[in-house]
Design a protein around this motif. Structure first.
Motif, PDB file in Angstrom:
ATOM      1  N   LYS A  58      -5.251  28.720   7.317  1.00 15.65           N
ATOM      2  CA  LYS A  58      -6.483  29.039   8.036  1.00 15.65           C
ATOM      3  C   LYS A  58      -7.525  27.950   7.816  1.00 15.65           C
ATOM      4  O   LYS A  58      -8.258  27.563   8.737  1.00 15.65           O
ATOM      5  CB  LYS A  58      -7.013  30.395   7.562  1.00 15.65           C
ATOM      6  CG  LYS A  58      -8.214  30.915   8.351  1.00 15.65           C
ATOM      7  CD  LYS A  58      -8.607  32.284   7.808  1.00 15.65           C
ATOM      8  CE  LYS A  58      -9.801  32.851   8.525  1.00 15.65           C
ATOM      9  NZ  LYS A  58     -10.209  34.182   7.989  1.00 15.65           N
ATOM     10  N   GLU A  59      -7.594  27.437   6.602  1.00 11.02           N
ATOM     11  CA  GLU A  59      -8.551  26.365   6.302  1.00 11.02           C
ATOM     12  C   GLU A  59      -8.257  25.119   7.129  1.00 11.02           C
ATOM     13  O   GLU A  59      -9.163  24.516   7.712  1.00 11.02           O
ATOM     14  CB  GLU A  59      -8.511  26.022   4.814  1.00 11.02           C
ATOM     15  CG  GLU A  59      -9.459  24.888   4.434  1.00 11.02           C
ATOM     16  CD  GLU A  59      -9.449  24.601   2.948  1.00 11.02           C
ATOM     17  OE1 GLU A  59      -9.504  23.418   2.582  1.00 11.02           O
ATOM     18  OE2 GLU A  59      -9.386  25.561   2.156  1.00 11.02           O
ATOM     19  N   GLU A  60      -7.000  24.735   7.197  1.00 11.67           N
ATOM     20  CA  GLU A  60      -6.652  23.548   7.971  1.00 11.67           C
ATOM     21  C   GLU A  60      -6.848  23.783   9.463  1.00 11.67           C
ATOM     22  O   GLU A  60      -7.209  22.863  10.206  1.00 11.67           O
ATOM     23  CB  GLU A  60      -5.217  23.129   7.668  1.00 11.67           C
ATOM     24  CG  GLU A  60      -5.039  22.571   6.266  1.00 11.67           C
ATOM     25  CD  GLU A  60      -3.660  21.973   6.045  1.00 11.67           C
ATOM     26  OE1 GLU A  60      -3.122  21.332   6.962  1.00 11.67           O
ATOM     27  OE2 GLU A  60      -3.111  22.159   4.946  1.00 11.67           O
ATOM     28  N   LEU A  61      -6.621  25.000   9.907  1.00 10.13           N
ATOM     29  CA  LEU A  61      -6.856  25.329  11.309  1.00 10.13           C
ATOM     30  C   LEU A  61      -8.338  25.193  11.638  1.00 10.13           C
ATOM     31  O   LEU A  61      -8.707  24.602  12.662  1.00 10.13           O
ATOM     32  CB  LEU A  61      -6.377  26.750  11.597  1.00 10.13           C
ATOM     33  CG  LEU A  61      -6.677  27.312  12.992  1.00 10.13           C
ATOM     34  CD1 LEU A  61      -6.059  26.444  14.075  1.00 10.13           C
ATOM     35  CD2 LEU A  61      -6.166  28.745  13.109  1.00 10.13           C
ATOM     36  N   PHE A  62      -9.203  25.719  10.779  1.00 13.96           N
ATOM     37  CA  PHE A  62     -10.646  25.638  11.018  1.00 13.96           C
ATOM     38  C   PHE A  62     -11.109  24.185  10.985  1.00 13.96           C
ATOM     39  O   PHE A  62     -11.926  23.761  11.806  1.00 13.96           O
ATOM     40  CB  PHE A  62     -11.392  26.464   9.969  1.00 13.96           C
ATOM     41  CG  PHE A  62     -12.839  26.714  10.286  1.00 13.96           C
ATOM     42  CD1 PHE A  62     -13.244  27.044  11.568  1.00 13.96           C
ATOM     43  CD2 PHE A  62     -13.807  26.631   9.300  1.00 13.96           C
ATOM     44  CE1 PHE A  62     -14.585  27.288  11.863  1.00 13.96           C
ATOM     45  CE2 PHE A  62     -15.139  26.868   9.572  1.00 13.96           C
ATOM     46  CZ  PHE A  62     -15.530  27.199  10.861  1.00 13.96           C
ATOM     47  N   THR A  63     -10.590  23.413  10.053  1.00 13.74           N
ATOM     48  CA  THR A  63     -10.934  21.994   9.982  1.00 13.74           C
ATOM     49  C   THR A  63     -10.508  21.269  11.250  1.00 13.74           C
ATOM     50  O   THR A  63     -11.256  20.445  11.799  1.00 13.74           O
ATOM     51  CB  THR A  63     -10.259  21.337   8.757  1.00 13.74           C
ATOM     52  OG1 THR A  63     -10.712  21.984   7.566  1.00 13.74           O
ATOM     53  CG2 THR A  63     -10.595  19.850   8.674  1.00 13.74           C
ATOM     54  N   ALA A  64      -9.300  21.577  11.732  1.00 17.16           N
ATOM     55  CA  ALA A  64      -8.811  20.955  12.965  1.00 17.16           C
ATOM     56  C   ALA A  64      -9.694  21.327  14.154  1.00 17.16           C
ATOM     57  O   ALA A  64      -9.961  20.492  15.027  1.00 17.16           O
ATOM     58  CB  ALA A  64      -7.367  21.377  13.224  1.00 17.16           C
ATOM     59  N   GLN A 120     -20.080  27.532   5.796  1.00 16.88           N
ATOM     60  CA  GLN A 120     -18.898  27.907   5.036  1.00 16.88           C
ATOM     61  C   GLN A 120     -18.615  26.975   3.860  1.00 16.88           C
ATOM     62  O   GLN A 120     -17.565  27.079   3.230  1.00 16.88           O
ATOM     63  CB  GLN A 120     -17.671  27.947   5.958  1.00 16.88           C
ATOM     64  CG  GLN A 120     -17.786  28.935   7.091  1.00 16.88           C
ATOM     65  CD  GLN A 120     -18.015  30.363   6.605  1.00 16.88           C
ATOM     66  OE1 GLN A 120     -17.440  30.787   5.608  1.00 16.88           O
ATOM     67  NE2 GLN A 120     -18.869  31.093   7.307  1.00 16.88           N
ATOM     68  N   GLY A 121     -19.546  26.087   3.551  1.00 13.77           N
ATOM     69  CA  GLY A 121     -19.332  25.186   2.429  1.00 13.77           C
ATOM     70  C   GLY A 121     -18.349  24.084   2.778  1.00 13.77           C
ATOM     71  O   GLY A 121     -17.957  23.896   3.929  1.00 13.77           O
ATOM     72  N   GLU A 122     -17.956  23.349   1.735  1.00 11.74           N
ATOM     73  CA  GLU A 122     -17.024  22.245   1.961  1.00 11.74           C
ATOM     74  C   GLU A 122     -15.598  22.769   2.105  1.00 11.74           C
ATOM     75  O   GLU A 122     -15.258  23.800   1.531  1.00 11.74           O
ATOM     76  CB  GLU A 122     -17.111  21.262   0.796  1.00 11.74           C
ATOM     77  CG  GLU A 122     -18.461  20.574   0.690  1.00 11.74           C
ATOM     78  CD  GLU A 122     -18.796  19.737   1.917  1.00 11.74           C
ATOM     79  OE1 GLU A 122     -17.873  19.356   2.663  1.00 11.74           O
ATOM     80  OE2 GLU A 122     -19.983  19.480   2.130  1.00 11.74           O
ATOM     81  N   PRO A 123     -14.766  22.067   2.850  1.00 11.82           N
ATOM     82  CA  PRO A 123     -15.005  20.770   3.519  1.00 11.82           C
ATOM     83  C   PRO A 123     -15.613  20.893   4.909  1.00 11.82           C
ATOM     84  O   PRO A 123     -15.878  19.889   5.554  1.00 11.82           O
ATOM     85  CB  PRO A 123     -13.587  20.197   3.627  1.00 11.82           C
ATOM     86  CG  PRO A 123     -12.736  21.408   3.860  1.00 11.82           C
ATOM     87  CD  PRO A 123     -13.344  22.505   3.028  1.00 11.82           C
ATOM     88  N   PHE A 124     -15.871  22.132   5.347  1.00 10.25           N
ATOM     89  CA  PHE A 124     -16.302  22.335   6.722  1.00 10.25           C
ATOM     90  C   PHE A 124     -17.691  21.756   6.988  1.00 10.25           C
ATOM     91  O   PHE A 124     -17.923  21.118   8.018  1.00 10.25           O
ATOM     92  CB  PHE A 124     -16.275  23.823   7.063  1.00 10.25           C
ATOM     93  CG  PHE A 124     -15.002  24.509   6.647  1.00 10.25           C
ATOM     94  CD1 PHE A 124     -13.776  23.987   7.002  1.00 10.25           C
ATOM     95  CD2 PHE A 124     -15.036  25.670   5.891  1.00 10.25           C
ATOM     96  CE1 PHE A 124     -12.595  24.617   6.622  1.00 10.25           C
ATOM     97  CE2 PHE A 124     -13.873  26.305   5.508  1.00 10.25           C
ATOM     98  CZ  PHE A 124     -12.645  25.781   5.862  1.00 10.25           C
ATOM     99  N   ALA A 125     -18.615  21.973   6.059  1.00 12.64           N
ATOM    100  CA  ALA A 125     -19.969  21.455   6.243  1.00 12.64           C
ATOM    101  C   ALA A 125     -19.960  19.937   6.333  1.00 12.64           C
ATOM    102  O   ALA A 125     -20.743  19.343   7.078  1.00 12.64           O
ATOM    103  CB  ALA A 125     -20.863  21.918   5.094  1.00 12.64           C
ATOM    104  N   GLY A 126     -19.070  19.309   5.575  1.00 10.71           N
ATOM    105  CA  GLY A 126     -18.971  17.859   5.621  1.00 10.71           C
ATOM    106  C   GLY A 126     -18.512  17.358   6.972  1.00 10.71           C
ATOM    107  O   GLY A 126     -18.988  16.337   7.473  1.00 10.71           O
TER     108      GLY A 126
END
Length: 214
Positions: A58-64, A120-126
């Motif tokens: 889910k994290e990698e999906l959101f990052t993508a 949502q904090g890192e890494p998303f905010a970055g």
């Protein structure tokens, strides 16, 4: 069985696009924490194991999702602005119009980029910050070009340019959210509002007419 065989023949890039499109809708609707991989799979018309197979977590999906939507927004703004032969004010106008048009035509994408990714904090905010930095640099370039066309540059320093770009992008982000949530407000109207507000002030700066407290 035949339908499943047909689905498996779809190119991977098409399947991934379907998953990312579904994820954008789900994340915008529910937020990162509440979004369900089951719902994303259902919206994409695939099985949940296939989502994990392609995008791992889910994290990698959101990052993508953030990277794709940020790239699309930056691409739309860059494509909307003319070349260096176009006057700086018209380039800025075209960039603002492209920005607000994209936000209006892709409201789920804008919600993900402007709200979900940043909370949502890192890494998303970055990832969201890198998108914003790209837009700020682009706007700073346009302001710098405008200053360079004026004899003496109106006394505008590089620090002034950076500060003005930050202020303009911040205003655009806030105004885009308001415009999307206010019935009847068009992208062109929002862009014109900010252009009038910004260019009037920039015009005074170009003429070295600075406001100061009494």
């Amino acid at each position: 069985m035949a339908g499943g065989a047909k689905a498996r023949r779809l190119p991977r890039v098409v399947r991934e696009r379907q998953m990312l499109d579904a994820a954008v809708r789900s994340f915008a609707r529910h937020g990162y924490q509440a979004a369900s991989m089951d719902e994303i799979a259902e919206l994409a018309g695939v099985s949940k194991p296939l989502v994990y197979l392609y995008l791992n977590s889910k994290e990698e999906l959101f990052t993508a999702v953030i990277r794709r939507e940020a790239g699309a927004l930056l691409g739309a703004v860059a494509a909307g602005v003319g070349g260096p032969e176009v006057p700086p004010d018209e380039r800025l106008w075209a960039g603002l119009l492209a920005f607000f048009t994209y936000a209006a035509e892709h409201p789920d994408s804008w919600v993900v980029l402007s709200r979900q990714a940043r909370t949502q904090g890192e890494p998303f905010a970055g990832e969201a910050a890198r998108m914003r930095d790209g837009i700020v640099r682009f706007v700073a370039g346009l302001i710098g070009e405008a200053a360079a066309e004026v004899e003496g540059g109106g006394g505008i320093t590089s620090r002034d340019v950076d500060a003005l770009a930050q202020a303009l992008v911040g205003a655009a982000e806030s105004l885009a959210g308001w415009a999307n949530e206010t019935p009847g407000v068009t992208a062109k109207e929002a862009a014109a509002t900010l252009m009038n507000f910004a260019w009037a002030g920039l015009g005074n700066l170009m003429k070295s007419e600075r406001w100061s407290p009494r």
